[in-house]
Scaffold this motif. Structure first.
Motif, PDB file in Angstrom:
ATOM      1  N   ASN A   1      44.605  43.540  35.049  1.00  0.00           N
ATOM      2  CA  ASN A   1      43.556  44.551  35.194  1.00  0.00           C
ATOM      3  C   ASN A   1      42.171  44.046  34.799  1.00  0.00           C
ATOM      4  O   ASN A   1      41.173  44.754  34.978  1.00  0.00           O
ATOM      5  N   ALA A   2      42.091  42.817  34.261  1.00  0.00           N
ATOM      6  CA  ALA A   2      40.800  42.264  33.859  1.00  0.00           C
ATOM      7  C   ALA A   2      39.969  41.794  35.053  1.00  0.00           C
ATOM      8  O   ALA A   2      38.755  41.594  34.926  1.00  0.00           O
ATOM      9  N   PHE A   3      40.602  41.647  36.224  1.00  0.00           N
ATOM     10  CA  PHE A   3      39.862  41.219  37.411  1.00  0.00           C
ATOM     11  C   PHE A   3      39.018  42.380  37.950  1.00  0.00           C
ATOM     12  O   PHE A   3      39.490  43.511  38.033  1.00  0.00           O
ATOM     13  N   SER A   4      37.802  42.070  38.326  1.00  0.00           N
ATOM     14  CA  SER A   4      36.918  43.080  38.909  1.00  0.00           C
ATOM     15  C   SER A   4      37.408  43.464  40.302  1.00  0.00           C
ATOM     16  O   SER A   4      38.077  42.682  40.997  1.00  0.00           O
ATOM     17  N   THR A   5      37.067  44.650  40.720  1.00  0.00           N
ATOM     18  CA  THR A   5      37.364  45.079  42.081  1.00  0.00           C
ATOM     19  C   THR A   5      36.713  44.108  43.066  1.00  0.00           C
ATOM     20  O   THR A   5      35.534  43.775  42.936  1.00  0.00           O
ATOM     21  N   GLY A   6      37.481  43.627  44.002  1.00  0.00           N
ATOM     22  CA  GLY A   6      36.955  42.700  45.000  1.00  0.00           C
ATOM     23  C   GLY A   6      37.076  41.239  44.632  1.00  0.00           C
ATOM     24  O   GLY A   6      36.699  40.374  45.437  1.00  0.00           O
ATOM     25  N   ASP A   7      37.599  40.939  43.446  1.00  0.00           N
ATOM     26  CA  ASP A   7      37.776  39.545  43.041  1.00  0.00           C
ATOM     27  C   ASP A   7      38.874  38.920  43.901  1.00  0.00           C
ATOM     28  O   ASP A   7      40.036  39.337  43.834  1.00  0.00           O
ATOM     29  N   LEU A   8      38.510  37.926  44.693  1.00  0.00           N
ATOM     30  CA  LEU A   8      39.460  37.320  45.619  1.00  0.00           C
ATOM     31  C   LEU A   8      40.562  36.543  44.919  1.00  0.00           C
ATOM     32  O   LEU A   8      41.610  36.283  45.502  1.00  0.00           O
ATOM     33  N   ARG A   9      40.343  36.167  43.660  1.00  0.00           N
ATOM     34  CA  ARG A   9      41.404  35.508  42.898  1.00  0.00           C
ATOM     35  C   ARG A   9      42.539  36.488  42.628  1.00  0.00           C
ATOM     36  O   ARG A   9      43.714  36.103  42.601  1.00  0.00           O
TER      37      ARG A   9
ATOM     38  N   ARG B   1      38.986  32.486  31.769  1.00  0.00           N
ATOM     39  CA  ARG B   1      40.245  33.227  31.672  1.00  0.00           C
ATOM     40  C   ARG B   1      40.788  33.577  33.049  1.00  0.00           C
ATOM     41  O   ARG B   1      42.002  33.462  33.305  1.00  0.00           O
ATOM     42  N   LEU B   2      39.908  34.001  33.958  1.00  0.00           N
ATOM     43  CA  LEU B   2      40.348  34.446  35.281  1.00  0.00           C
ATOM     44  C   LEU B   2      40.557  33.278  36.246  1.00  0.00           C
ATOM     45  O   LEU B   2      41.363  33.369  37.167  1.00  0.00           O
ATOM     46  N   GLU B   3      39.836  32.195  36.036  1.00  0.00           N
ATOM     47  CA  GLU B   3      39.916  31.048  36.943  1.00  0.00           C
ATOM     48  C   GLU B   3      41.079  30.123  36.623  1.00  0.00           C
ATOM     49  O   GLU B   3      41.730  29.590  37.524  1.00  0.00           O
ATOM     50  N   LEU B   4      41.361  29.913  35.339  1.00  0.00           N
ATOM     51  CA  LEU B   4      42.288  28.853  34.919  1.00  0.00           C
ATOM     52  C   LEU B   4      43.606  29.380  34.363  1.00  0.00           C
ATOM     53  O   LEU B   4      44.345  28.639  33.727  1.00  0.00           O
ATOM     54  N   PHE B   5      43.926  30.629  34.628  1.00  0.00           N
ATOM     55  CA  PHE B   5      45.131  31.204  34.035  1.00  0.00           C
ATOM     56  C   PHE B   5      46.400  30.459  34.453  1.00  0.00           C
ATOM     57  O   PHE B   5      46.523  29.977  35.560  1.00  0.00           O
ATOM     58  N   THR B   6      47.297  30.368  33.509  1.00  0.00           N
ATOM     59  CA  THR B   6      48.598  29.671  33.633  1.00  0.00           C
ATOM     60  C   THR B   6      48.464  28.242  34.147  1.00  0.00           C
ATOM     61  O   THR B   6      49.342  27.743  34.840  1.00  0.00           O
TER      62      THR B   6
END
Length: 458
Positions: free
Chosen positions: A301-309, A401-406
């Motif tokens: 849920n931390a991703f913004s609306t529209g985040d293509l990731r 956090r959003l780019e490099l997760f796992t």
């Protein structure tokens, strides 16, 4: 420390399981028999095969493996990326913060890490003693071994803290090693990578980017300098990579993790032709509830609306009532005839984030904005407009956090190096203790070597 007591380590090169149909991985004919140290160093092709064996071991087990006992899975469970669903899985004690000195995964990190370092040291020593291999070939191969040695020590240090930096194959020396200070270990890592940079070629040795080149050494140096808070050097090394025409940001998030990606700086070959990445087989699931772990909903849920990731890098499975999410960066889980994905160890996106962070610390907010927005634009997001260094750094951490997760424990290591683990993890993990910033040394290692001692809290 479990090491072998001779340079004549037997390197078992198993065609059937590791290399038989590798696509341009080694580009040499691998021997059908076992190789001893003396035989390996008579010919460049057999040294190359021995080096390829080390990469295969790194892919299949230990710190940087994408399996359920590698950093990607276990550190994601230890932090706030994954939720463990099986009490019997390797991830359970990590998710619950109940890791002990007797934990088999902790021993696996230590033993496989130092075992792979031993193999790199054996290669270095054998090359130095060889009278049959041309100087130019020696230099390139030694550069790769130095890169491997630095990489593994870097991860071991971030997991265990003070560690021995091993540069020899001498059993008598290795049996009584002691823990070195963090500055000493950093100094050794930087020395190895700096030397590797002078030895490695600009071009890749094989068709795909599965063996490190000069830019890979710079990319890893940039990360090392960032962790060591040498902002100017982190800026300089990441700029070297970003300015290299071999690399470009892939604008389609769905194509970032394909083996042909122009963003890849260094990757691990999948193995046999058509084999999928271990990461995909570890993280992707269709059965519900998840058999091992799934992404934490708070993270999703931390991703913004529209985040293509969010739409490209996260998959889901449902039982009709509940939905669970999994990392979907690597999408292929069934043999595809020709492998479509390799596990990416170093990629260009991280270099932009490294340079953004370094520049924010150096007071170059315009430069930090420009770099951060490269990553945001690819994700389909608008510009970041942070107006202070503090807000800028917070935005960069959020983007990491959003780019490099796992991916190889980035999230956990970011929390540790920014002193935020207690605030973030302590709030969500009831068993959290301040001493959990480091893992315990395996009990067996302390028993076998009186020069080693345990980390606080264990």
């Amino acid at each position: 420390m479990k090491t072998y007591n001779s340079l004549k380590i037997v390197l078992i090169l198993t065609l059937a399981s590791c290399f038989g149909a590798c696509e341009s991985f080694t580009e040499v004919d691998l021997p059908q028999t076992q190789l001893t140290g003396e035989t390996v160093f008579n010919d460049v092709s057999t040294v190359t095969a021995a080096l390829s064996d080390i990469y295969a071991r790194m892919r299949e087990s230990g710190l940087i493996s994408g399996n359920g006992q590698g950093l990607s899975a276990l550190m994601a469970s230890y932090s706030d990326e994954l939720v463990a669903y099986s009490s019997s899985s390797a991830a359970a004690p990590y998710y619950n913060h109940t890791v002990s000195a007797m934990n088999s995964s902790v021993a696996n990190f230590w033993n496989t890490g130092y075992g792979q370092i031993y193999a790199a040291n054996a290669l270095i020593k054998g090359l130095e003693n060889s009278e049959s291999i041309e100087a130019a070939d020696k230099e390139k191969l030694k550069g790769e071994a130095l890169f491997i040695r630095a990489l593994l020590h870097f991860h071991l240090m971030n997991v265990f803290g003070k560690i021995p930096y091993i540069t020899t194959t001498d059993y008598h020396v290795n049996a009584v090693v002691h823990r070195q200070s963090i500055p000493e270990v950093y100094q050794a890592i930087i020395a190895d990578l700096s030397l590797a940079k002078t030895m490695l070629p600009d071009a890749y040795a094989v068709s795909f980017r599965v063996r490190p080149n000069k830019a890979a050494a710079s990319a890893l140096l940039a990360r090392v300098y960032l962790y060591n808070e040498n902002w100017a050097s982190a800026d300089a090394e990441s700029s070297t990579v970003i300015g290299n025409p071999l690399y470009a940001i892939v604008q389609d998030p769905a194509a970032v993790f394909l083996k042909e990606s122009s963003e890849t700086i260094w990757s691990l070959h999948a193995g046999l032709s058509g084999t999928t990445t271990i990461d995909a087989r570890t993280f992707v699931f269709t059965a519900t509830p998840p058999p091992f772990f799934a992404l934490d909903n708070t993270f999703v849920n931390a991703f913004s609306t529209g985040d293509l990731r969010r739409t490209n890098w996260i998959g889901s499975a449902t039982n009709g009532t509940n939905t669970w999410y999994y990392p979907f960066k690597y999408k292929q889980i069934i043999n595809t005839g020709t492998s479509k994905e390799f596990t990416i160890m170093l990629r260009l996106s991280e270099q932009y984030l490294i340079r953004a962070e370094a520049r924010a610390h150096l007071g170059d907010l315009d430069g930090a904005h420009a770099d951060l927005n490269v990553i945001r634009h690819r994700a389909g997001l608008s510009d970041n407009i942070s107006s202070s260094p503090e807000n800028m750094l917070e935005a960069i951490m959020g983007e990491r956090r959003l780019e490099l997760f796992t991916e190889q424990g980035h999230r956990w290591f970011d929390l540790i190096r920014t002193n935020k683990a207690a605030t973030v993890i302590g709030a969500i993990k009831p068993s959290w203790q301040a001493t959990h910033v480091l893992f315990p040394l395996p009990e067996a290692e302390i028993i076998s070597n009186s020069n080693l001692y345990q980390n606080p809290g264990y």
